[in-house]
Motif scaffolding. Structure first.
Motif, PDB file in Angstrom:
ATOM      1  N   GLY A   1     -60.142  61.864 -56.297  1.00 37.60           N
ATOM      2  CA  GLY A   1     -61.107  60.719 -56.868  1.00 37.60           C
ATOM      3  C   GLY A   1     -61.744  60.170 -55.964  1.00 37.60           C
ATOM      4  N   PRO A   2     -62.555  59.012 -56.031  1.00 37.10           N
ATOM      5  CA  PRO A   2     -63.498  58.415 -55.255  1.00 37.10           C
ATOM      6  C   PRO A   2     -63.025  57.908 -53.831  1.00 37.10           C
ATOM      7  N   LEU A   3     -61.741  57.429 -53.917  1.00 39.75           N
ATOM      8  CA  LEU A   3     -61.012  56.967 -52.735  1.00 39.75           C
ATOM      9  C   LEU A   3     -60.773  58.025 -51.471  1.00 39.75           C
ATOM     10  N   ALA A   4     -60.556  59.235 -52.237  1.00 40.44           N
ATOM     11  CA  ALA A   4     -59.901  60.439 -51.462  1.00 40.44           C
ATOM     12  C   ALA A   4     -61.556  60.856 -50.827  1.00 40.44           C
ATOM     13  N   ARG A   5     -62.367  60.843 -51.548  1.00 39.42           N
ATOM     14  CA  ARG A   5     -63.633  61.730 -51.461  1.00 39.42           C
ATOM     15  C   ARG A   5     -64.502  60.866 -50.297  1.00 39.42           C
ATOM     16  N   ILE A   6     -64.427  59.699 -50.360  1.00 39.24           N
ATOM     17  CA  ILE A   6     -65.001  58.791 -49.480  1.00 39.24           C
ATOM     18  C   ILE A   6     -64.190  58.804 -48.251  1.00 39.24           C
ATOM     19  N   ASN A   7     -63.097  58.765 -48.176  1.00 37.46           N
ATOM     20  CA  ASN A   7     -62.107  58.890 -46.906  1.00 37.46           C
ATOM     21  C   ASN A   7     -62.277  60.182 -46.344  1.00 37.46           C
ATOM     22  N   ASN A   8     -62.510  61.304 -46.930  1.00 38.78           N
ATOM     23  CA  ASN A   8     -62.240  62.727 -46.560  1.00 38.78           C
ATOM     24  C   ASN A   8     -63.662  63.117 -46.070  1.00 38.78           C
ATOM     25  N   CYS A   9     -64.770  62.723 -46.638  1.00 38.89           N
ATOM     26  CA  CYS A   9     -66.214  63.210 -46.156  1.00 38.89           C
ATOM     27  C   CYS A   9     -66.426  62.817 -44.663  1.00 38.89           C
ATOM     28  N   ASP A  10     -67.135  63.639 -44.046  1.00 38.25           N
ATOM     29  CA  ASP A  10     -67.768  63.340 -42.445  1.00 38.25           C
ATOM     30  C   ASP A  10     -69.051  62.326 -42.639  1.00 38.25           C
ATOM     31  N   PHE A  11     -69.757  62.792 -43.723  1.00 41.83           N
ATOM     32  CA  PHE A  11     -71.001  61.755 -43.973  1.00 41.83           C
ATOM     33  C   PHE A  11     -71.455  62.205 -45.347  1.00 41.83           C
ATOM     34  N   ILE A  12     -72.511  61.022 -45.996  1.00 45.56           N
ATOM     35  CA  ILE A  12     -73.274  61.466 -47.109  1.00 45.56           C
ATOM     36  C   ILE A  12     -74.636  61.844 -46.892  1.00 45.56           C
ATOM     37  N   GLU A  13     -75.238  62.381 -47.621  1.00 52.38           N
ATOM     38  CA  GLU A  13     -76.608  62.797 -47.216  1.00 52.38           C
ATOM     39  C   GLU A  13     -77.525  61.929 -47.676  1.00 52.38           C
ATOM     40  N   THR A  14     -77.220  61.103 -48.375  1.00 53.93           N
ATOM     41  CA  THR A  14     -78.272  60.250 -49.126  1.00 53.93           C
ATOM     42  C   THR A  14     -77.880  58.778 -48.104  1.00 53.93           C
TER      43      THR A  14
END
Length: 496
Positions: A305-318
């Motif tokens: 979910g959101p907590l895992a996704r924001i923790n796991n990603c290296d960056f966000i393109e926007t």
């Protein structure tokens, strides 16, 4: 991660507390706690007490029906099931790459889905607890109270969700249970007029989304000790990740991280998920308990979910969402942010990401193309994985030579979070329960922990807290020590 799920020793000597049903979540479930004389929680269980059987009754159906049929799993996130099934059936018809127009229409549809679902959960279901406190009067702690005390916040939540639903309507034909995604592409294009209609309000939507991130951050930070420690558990995290490490909600490889941030596996082809994820069955719940095979049953549970996704990603393109992600990650203490209440903050970062992404897609010339479908050679196995609002969603189908489904396996987002939700319940109960007097605030605190995950217990519809609820404290001899009852109108009764 397993203490709360195992059978307690000598359960006949323990007191039993039950919450039945859990409210302001999708579907029906109950919570039971077993506690000793020192008020230590020996067992915490979230029971899913309804059975739907989608994996069985879609067997025998032709594969081309799947993207439409499986949407009936859910009335609030049908697009996620629609697209996961469509991705699986793409493989069944031998298609690995859609046309640019078809993929971008699907991505736009998915961004609209995430936007409306995140707005609904944060503003309608969770904001009453976050704005007013867990012990606020129940007659006030609801969306009506938010409308009265914070009309601008409530209005923004309503309009954010409405915009997301309009994106879904334009891309799929209907706000709920559309039929645009088909094996190998889509059957509906986006017109210039429809694009102009959505572009008209997108800048305002982005502004409101950025404001929602600020609100979620403020609510987390202003009482940081409580926010950090409430329902705090250390878990592994699982999500999709783009090839370059960016956040991607539609496609990517699987990334799993340990609590210290180190990798369990990375960029795994999700079609090989069965090599990395297994499911346990428990006799007291219709929901399964997945774990990562590399870590085993005892240590392999994870959150999505959101907590895992924001923790796991290296960056966000926007850009705006990336700035918010950097701000969010600054609160990590050398590893991953594990605070359960941080789900709300991460959820609003994703809402902003989706708003920015919708604008980019609307301005992409490929969106208005007419090349919508690709065909290939039939295959007998298809696996579609997508990031639904609540987390990673798996759809796995196998068919015979006539195109009839012979096997189906669905791992929905809430199933992936099952073990973590149980452990969060145990943590809250252990911290707050005093064993003497039951209060509505204590009852609600347990539900707050569950609601942070935005669970879909049946993948059905959101409930707005109107179900009756009874909680009992039972002594070892079976006598009821204390009982609290909440009526359908919200009134609380204490029984002698």
């Amino acid at each position: 991660m397993t203490d709360s799920l195992e059978t307690a020793q000598n359960p006949e000597t323990l007191r039993r507390v039950s919450i039945d049903p859990v409210t302001r979540v999708e579907g029906h479930g109950k919570v039971t706690l077993l506690m000793d004389e020192d008020n230590k929680v020996h067992q915490a269980r979230l029971h899913i007490v309804e059975f739907r059987g989608f994996e069985k009754f879609i067997q025998g159906r032709p594969y081309w029906e799947l993207p439409v049929v499986v949407q009936r799993l859910c009335g609030i996130c049908p697009v996620s099931h629609h697209l996961a099934a469509a991705k699986a059936t793409d493989q069944l018809v031998g298609v690995d790459q859609l046309t640019p127009t078809a993929e971008k229409i699907r991505r736009l549809m998915h961004r609209g889905q995430m936007l409306q679902s995140h707005a609904l959960h944060f503003f309608h279901l969770s904001s009453p607890d976050l704005l007013f406190g867990y012990d606020d009067e129940i007659s006030h702690r609801n969306i009506v109270g938010v409308l009265a005390d914070h009309p601008d916040i409530a209005r923004q939540g309503v309009l954010l969700r409405k915009y997301g639903q309009e994106v879904i309507r334009i891309t799929s034909g209907k706000r709920v249970h559309g039929t645009a995604a088909i094996p190998g592409g889509v059957n509906k294009h986006v017109t210039g007029e429809e694009r102009s209609y959505l572009l008209k309000d997108i800048d305002q939507i982005i502004d409101w989304a950025a404001s929602a991130v600020g609100l979620a951050k403020r609510l987390f930070v202003e009482d940081i000790e409580h926010s950090r420690d409430f329902a705090l558990i250390d878990t592994n995290m699982l999500s999709l990740i783009r090839d370059d490490g960016a956040l991607d909600l539609y496609h990517g490889g699987l990334r799993a991280t340990k609590p210290d941030g180190s990798m369990v596996f990375d960029h795994v082809d999700y079609r090989d998920y069965e090599q990395h994820i297994h499911e346990q069955v428990k006799p007291w719940s219709y929901m399964k308990f997945p774990y990562m095979t590399a870590l085993g049953k005892e240590q392999g549970a994870y959150r999505v979910g959101p907590l895992a996704r924001i923790n796991n990603c290296d960056f966000i393109e926007t850009p705006l969402a990336e700035a918010a992600r950097v701000d969010f990650r600054a609160f990590a203490d050398g590893g991953l942010i594990q605070s359960t209440l941080a789900y709300h903050w991460a959820r609003m970062i994703e809402l902003l990401f989706c708003a920015e992404g919708i604008k980019a897609l609307l301005n992409d010339p490929d969106l208005l193309g007419n090349d919508l479908v690709v065909k290939g050679e039939m295959q007998d196995r298809g696996i579609g994985v997508i990031e639904a609002p609540r987390g990673t969603l798996f759809h796995h189908y196998e068919i015979d030579d006539n195109g009839i489904v012979t096997r189906a396996n669905l791992i929905v987002s809430t199933t992936n979070n099952n073990t973590a939700m149980n452990e969060s319940i145990r943590r809250v109960a252990n911290d707050l329960f005093d064993g003497r007097e039951l209060t509505e605030a204590m009852l609600n605190s347990i539900e707050v922990a569950i609601r942070a995950y935005d669970p879909c217990l049946s993948c059905a519809t959101h409930a707005l807290g109107k179900m009756p609820l009874e909680i009992q404290l039972v002594a070892p001899d079976g006598s009821v020590r204390d009982k609290l009852y909440r009526h359908m109108d919200g009134a609380i009764c204490q029984f002698d």
